[in-house]
Design a protein around this motif. Sequence first.
Motif, PDB file in Angstrom:
ATOM      1  N   VAL A 442       0.855  -1.177   0.000  1.00  0.00           N
ATOM      2  CA  VAL A 442       0.000   0.000   0.000  1.00  0.00           C
ATOM      3  C   VAL A 442       0.897   1.235   0.000  1.00  0.00           C
ATOM      4  O   VAL A 442       1.940   1.261   0.656  1.00  0.00           O
ATOM      5  N   ARG A 443       0.530   2.200  -0.794  1.00  0.00           N
ATOM      6  CA  ARG A 443       1.249   3.471  -0.851  1.00  0.00           C
ATOM      7  C   ARG A 443       0.217   4.593  -0.878  1.00  0.00           C
ATOM      8  O   ARG A 443      -0.997   4.335  -0.979  1.00  0.00           O
ATOM      9  N   ALA A 444       0.666   5.820  -0.772  1.00  0.00           N
ATOM     10  CA  ALA A 444      -0.240   6.961  -0.708  1.00  0.00           C
ATOM     11  C   ALA A 444       0.060   7.958  -1.806  1.00  0.00           C
ATOM     12  O   ALA A 444       1.219   8.155  -2.185  1.00  0.00           O
ATOM     13  N   GLU A 445      -1.014   8.577  -2.310  1.00  0.00           N
ATOM     14  CA  GLU A 445      -0.910   9.730  -3.197  1.00  0.00           C
ATOM     15  C   GLU A 445      -1.796  10.829  -2.632  1.00  0.00           C
ATOM     16  O   GLU A 445      -2.932  10.557  -2.218  1.00  0.00           O
ATOM     17  N   VAL A 446      -1.299  12.047  -2.619  1.00  0.00           N
ATOM     18  CA  VAL A 446      -2.093  13.199  -2.207  1.00  0.00           C
ATOM     19  C   VAL A 446      -2.048  14.205  -3.349  1.00  0.00           C
ATOM     20  O   VAL A 446      -0.969  14.676  -3.726  1.00  0.00           O
ATOM     21  N   ARG A 447      -3.242  14.473  -3.899  1.00  0.00           N
ATOM     22  CA  ARG A 447      -3.329  15.352  -5.057  1.00  0.00           C
ATOM     23  C   ARG A 447      -4.173  16.579  -4.729  1.00  0.00           C
ATOM     24  O   ARG A 447      -5.028  16.554  -3.852  1.00  0.00           O
ATOM     25  N   HIS A 448      -3.927  17.636  -5.491  1.00  0.00           N
ATOM     26  CA  HIS A 448      -4.740  18.838  -5.339  1.00  0.00           C
ATOM     27  C   HIS A 448      -6.123  18.609  -5.940  1.00  0.00           C
ATOM     28  O   HIS A 448      -6.256  17.958  -6.988  1.00  0.00           O
ATOM     29  N   GLY A 449      -7.152  19.153  -5.279  1.00  0.00           N
ATOM     30  CA  GLY A 449      -8.508  18.990  -5.782  1.00  0.00           C
ATOM     31  C   GLY A 449      -9.005  17.578  -5.586  1.00  0.00           C
ATOM     32  O   GLY A 449      -8.441  16.787  -4.828  1.00  0.00           O
ATOM     33  N   ASP A 450     -10.080  17.249  -6.315  1.00  0.00           N
ATOM     34  CA  ASP A 450     -10.672  15.919  -6.155  1.00  0.00           C
ATOM     35  C   ASP A 450     -10.666  15.112  -7.440  1.00  0.00           C
ATOM     36  O   ASP A 450     -11.289  14.062  -7.518  1.00  0.00           O
ATOM     37  N   GLU A 451      -9.942  15.592  -8.466  1.00  0.00           N
ATOM     38  CA  GLU A 451      -9.850  14.824  -9.711  1.00  0.00           C
ATOM     39  C   GLU A 451      -8.814  13.718  -9.577  1.00  0.00           C
ATOM     40  O   GLU A 451      -7.746  13.931  -8.977  1.00  0.00           O
ATOM     41  N   PRO A 452      -9.081  12.540 -10.151  1.00  0.00           N
ATOM     42  CA  PRO A 452      -8.111  11.435 -10.031  1.00  0.00           C
ATOM     43  C   PRO A 452      -6.735  11.772 -10.589  1.00  0.00           C
ATOM     44  O   PRO A 452      -5.730  11.255 -10.111  1.00  0.00           O
ATOM     45  N   ALA A 453      -6.696  12.632 -11.610  1.00  0.00           N
ATOM     46  CA  ALA A 453      -5.415  12.990 -12.221  1.00  0.00           C
ATOM     47  C   ALA A 453      -5.015  14.420 -11.874  1.00  0.00           C
ATOM     48  O   ALA A 453      -4.326  15.087 -12.643  1.00  0.00           O
ATOM     49  N   GLY A 454      -5.422  14.902 -10.707  1.00  0.00           N
ATOM     50  CA  GLY A 454      -5.017  16.231 -10.278  1.00  0.00           C
ATOM     51  C   GLY A 454      -3.519  16.305 -10.038  1.00  0.00           C
ATOM     52  O   GLY A 454      -2.831  15.281  -9.908  1.00  0.00           O
ATOM     53  N   ALA A 455      -3.008  17.518  -9.976  1.00  0.00           N
ATOM     54  CA  ALA A 455      -1.579  17.696  -9.761  1.00  0.00           C
ATOM     55  C   ALA A 455      -1.159  17.080  -8.438  1.00  0.00           C
ATOM     56  O   ALA A 455      -1.830  17.221  -7.413  1.00  0.00           O
ATOM     57  N   MET A 456      -0.036  16.402  -8.441  1.00  0.00           N
ATOM     58  CA  MET A 456       0.459  15.727  -7.254  1.00  0.00           C
ATOM     59  C   MET A 456       0.979  16.737  -6.240  1.00  0.00           C
ATOM     60  O   MET A 456       1.683  17.692  -6.588  1.00  0.00           O
ATOM     61  N   ALA A 457       0.621  16.536  -4.980  1.00  0.00           N
ATOM     62  CA  ALA A 457       1.175  17.333  -3.882  1.00  0.00           C
ATOM     63  C   ALA A 457       2.166  16.526  -3.061  1.00  0.00           C
ATOM     64  O   ALA A 457       3.091  17.086  -2.469  1.00  0.00           O
ATOM     65  N   GLY A 458       1.968  15.213  -3.015  1.00  0.00           N
ATOM     66  CA  GLY A 458       2.872  14.345  -2.278  1.00  0.00           C
ATOM     67  C   GLY A 458       2.530  12.895  -2.534  1.00  0.00           C
ATOM     68  O   GLY A 458       1.390  12.557  -2.853  1.00  0.00           O
TER      69      GLY A 458
END
Length: 468
Positions: A442-458
């Motif tokens: 398991v890994r984590a992605e945190v993106r801006h907004g709520d779109e699946p392909a939003g810009a990555m924040a972390g």
Amino acid sequence: MDFAGASGAGSETRTVRGHLPPGAPDFVYVPVRVPPGVRRLTAAYRYDRPEVPPGTYGNGLDIGLFDARGTGPEGFRGWSGGARDTFTVGAAGATPGYLPGPVDAGTWHVVLGPYTVAPGGVDYELTVTLDYGPPEDAPAPPAYPPERAAGRGRAWYRGDCHLHTVYSDGRRTPAEVAAAARAAGLDFLTTTEHNSPSGHGAWDGLWGDDLLILCGIEVTTRNGHCLALGVEPGTFLDFRHRARDTSWAATARDIRAAGGIVVPAHPHAACVGCSWRFGYADADAVEVWNGPWTPDDEAALATWSGLLHARDDGRWLPAMGNSDSHREPQVIGLPQTVVLADELSRPAILAGLAAGRSYLAESAAVTLALSATDAAGATAGIGERLATAPDAPVTVRLDVTGVPGGTARLVTDQGVILGVRLPTSGSGTVMWHTSAAATAHVRAEVRHGDEPAGAMAGMTNPVFLQGA
């Protein structure tokens, strides 16, 4: 290119002209026969840049230099690619990108690299000037960065490991890069000039208790770029490769022999020769995130995710993020790799990166913590394995700060498994329950907004769940 030689002082200039057709060799060596008594060598070149139809590449011609010891590693004296049209070398100093030293008698070679060639070929003119006279005094030996900084003991350290200065095709000085790294909250950086170690000695006075500086090179081949991170200062690494040559593995071994790690850079970049074609069998990590988040990074993320269980030796390939910053307004530390290391030292940082004990963040404002804990209290963090009974319940926890209104997602070997919108404060916790039988990692992605392909924040490297 022959020179008559001169006694005493004075200079002598020769010019040659040539034509390279489409399909010319990747590297063309122009011999320069240097007589005794030379104190400095200067080369200047130019080439035609005709208009070409849309979608057709024009001319791009790189340049470098090998001395009388030959065109192997021992004779390397510098590389500027297409960043400069002239350079000088001598015992007292050299143009950034080139190595100072005596101009010994013998056959030198100016190397021309036709990076792209227009349909009509490239016409070039090369001028070499030799300055005669008594040998120049050599400068003091370069002061290379120390291997350790004070640090905070075992802690999370932030770094940017893909940076360019005036010592290759960057526009910032090392002093400007070091100042920007400190302003970005970084604990370490790696200098990675294209194909040349000449900048390794340019950081004197710029390191300190708060900033560790590592030496590296961006090995810039015709089939992709690779970061050689943490190599011994002054290391030369051969860049004259194509994937069809099957010679890359030898350079990967040379990187490790020099104490470094092998990290393919921007593997899906669209520029000519930038995308990685050598595979990942010899890699220690991969640069998944390069500069501001783009579709190239999205493709690199997908490739990396598919490799997490694809290696025959049981190892996995950690992800890294770096700015690849060359000039203003490119932001140093966007992104950065945050690594758990025993201390702020070259060996500890490299060990943490190679082990994948790290996460990627767009700035120092973003922090991520990911862990998996079983019912018996055993816990594993980022880059670690949780050995637990296959059917034992496992709790996964993700803590996020610094991403207001973003979306935190947990991603497993089956894809995105959970998404949670973060509050406007940017801080939040995500909890999820699984087992080693159901989830391999398991890994984590945190993106801006709520779109699946939003810009990555972390994003994090994985936690692995292993049935005991």
